[in-house]
Design an enzyme around this catalytic site. Sequence first.
Site, PDB file in Angstrom:
ATOM      1  N   LYS A  81       0.851  -1.204   0.000  1.00 40.50           N
ATOM      2  CA  LYS A  81       0.000   0.000   0.000  1.00 40.50           C
ATOM      3  C   LYS A  81       0.880   1.246   0.000  1.00 40.50           C
ATOM      4  O   LYS A  81       1.908   1.294   0.686  1.00 40.50           O
ATOM      5  CB  LYS A  81      -0.897  -0.053   1.249  1.00 40.50           C
ATOM      6  CG  LYS A  81      -1.992   0.994   1.327  1.00 40.50           C
ATOM      7  CD  LYS A  81      -2.865   0.750   2.567  1.00 40.50           C
ATOM      8  CE  LYS A  81      -4.010   1.724   2.686  1.00 40.50           C
ATOM      9  NZ  LYS A  81      -4.875   1.423   3.862  1.00 40.50           N
ATOM     10  N   SER A  92      -9.816   1.256   2.774  1.00 40.96           N
ATOM     11  CA  SER A  92      -8.956   2.104   1.970  1.00 40.96           C
ATOM     12  C   SER A  92      -7.853   1.341   1.236  1.00 40.96           C
ATOM     13  O   SER A  92      -7.234   1.893   0.346  1.00 40.96           O
ATOM     14  CB  SER A  92      -8.329   3.179   2.850  1.00 40.96           C
ATOM     15  OG  SER A  92      -7.468   2.573   3.805  1.00 40.96           O
ATOM     16  N   SER A 111     -10.121  -1.195   6.936  1.00 35.98           N
ATOM     17  CA  SER A 111      -9.521  -1.005   5.609  1.00 35.98           C
ATOM     18  C   SER A 111      -8.757  -2.184   5.023  1.00 35.98           C
ATOM     19  O   SER A 111      -8.335  -2.116   3.876  1.00 35.98           O
ATOM     20  CB  SER A 111      -8.607   0.214   5.619  1.00 35.98           C
ATOM     21  OG  SER A 111      -9.373   1.366   5.487  1.00 35.98           O
TER      22      SER A 111
HETATM   23  N1  GLN Z   1     -13.467   3.399   6.241  1.00 41.14           N
HETATM   24  C1  GLN Z   1     -12.884   3.785   7.497  1.00 41.14           C
HETATM   25  C2  GLN Z   1     -12.497   5.244   7.457  1.00 41.14           C
HETATM   26  O1  GLN Z   1     -12.711   5.860   6.452  1.00 41.14           O
HETATM   27  C3  GLN Z   1     -11.731   2.914   7.833  1.00 41.14           C
HETATM   28  C4  GLN Z   1     -10.488   3.313   7.167  1.00 41.14           C
HETATM   29  C5  GLN Z   1      -9.321   2.496   7.554  1.00 41.14           C
HETATM   30  O2  GLN Z   1      -9.444   1.446   8.179  1.00 41.14           O
HETATM   31  N2  GLN Z   1      -8.146   3.000   7.212  1.00 41.14           N
HETATM   32  O3  GLN Z   1     -12.005   5.778   8.409  1.00 41.14           O
END
Ligand code: GLN
Length: 468
Positions: free
Chosen positions: A64, A139, A163
Amino acid sequence: MTQVRDLTAAQAADAVRDGKLSATELFDAYRDAAAADELNAYLYVAEEPNVSGGDLHGVPLAVKDLFCTKGVISQSGSKILEGYKPPYTATVVENLEKAGAPLLGKTNQDEFAMGSSNENSAFGPVQNPWDRERVPGGSSGGSAAAVAAGTAPWALGTDTGGSIRQPAAMCGIVGLKPTYGAVSRFGMIAFASSLDQAGPLTRDVTDAALLLGHMVSKDPCDATSIGRPDEIALPRSHKLDGIRLGRPDDLSTEGVEPGVMEAYERTLKLAEDLGATIETCHLPHADHGISAYYVIAPAEASSNLARFDGVRYGLRSNGGDLLSMYTHTRHDGFGAEVKRRIMLGTYALSSGYYDAYYGRAQRVRTLIATDFKQAFENVDFVVTPTAPTTAFKIGELADDPLAMYLNDYFTVPMSLAGIPAISIPNGLSDGRPTGFQLAGPAFSESRILDAAYALEQAIGFDGSETRK
Ligand code: GLN
């Protein structure tokens, strides 16, 4: 080269070890596939492997974007870090390189890991290999799409509120969020430091165990890292004899797609056939997870993102004086969702409101952690669908941040409690993948992987149709 890319990462490592495949041939096959990727999953593809040998025998790794990789772009999906090349490599990436997994490429993600669809990337949305009009989740959407499409054997993601698990579910692969502290966060561009944790995105449970085993370490550069007391063994169990699966009765199933619910029920039956018992368990405060998370995570983000000021990293926009340079840089460099979180977080932390918002959210967090502790006195694992829906259309929720936030309903409670959880492919709903989530007590990764492996064999999901 399709044959090479048909192997799981563990099989590929064995093939190289046994001299049936050369590490160069393996790397080249993936490098070419990643370079030809049409899903916008990659922001960078390496030309040559940077390491070889080791336990992982040269099986390449997609990483990532938010992991710092020395001399290679590390932008966390943001324009404010466009082109930024850090002077050092994140500990977890370094651990894996030392184990023999060369960097294959950097994958697209929501900006600063804020999002559930990958639409918040400054470098454009990623497409889901099951349906190009749909999101891969987020994400870690680029990592999930790359593994599902077979352009990477495995990948690293990060999970702050879901995410890793949610994109794994939406792309039909395995995703594991380890116990908070199992993996070093050093060199991960921070979103919410008390929640962020790196983890594997893989084709199957065995690969997740293999990758995780080489990620964990106690790192002097991250005071919150504790490593692990035991080795992560490769899972072998085909039975769930004596395992008690807890089905929470106070998490709402309203808004859960019927096909997702059917797949969940089907797998609970399968688990019973394998010897497990299904028990009702109580997580009375988990329903407030989303509310607490969307105070705590933005609060930490507003503080972490203060360092992007146009002086030390990446983008700098011109302004008259220093203050106006800061303002222009942050105005031009951050996307809308990131700005929304910074404003929310700054507000929640401001004097007079701190206790009403941040303080209360932290108390809810403690209550949720206690809920899980009590639940684990009666059950081995808590099981839920991973995400309430399958992959939605690109653009479908873009104007509705609250609906987007609700996608994390089943994953956020475990993040707040700091406990490990895995998502495994759980068959299709309407032709799209769904996920089954198992969560266990802190440092129960080996047991979670074992149970997930038994279920994986019984579910028999074949993700090969998206790998070309
Ligand atoms: N969808 C969640 C957020 O937008 C989780 C994101 C994540 O785990 N990095 O915060």
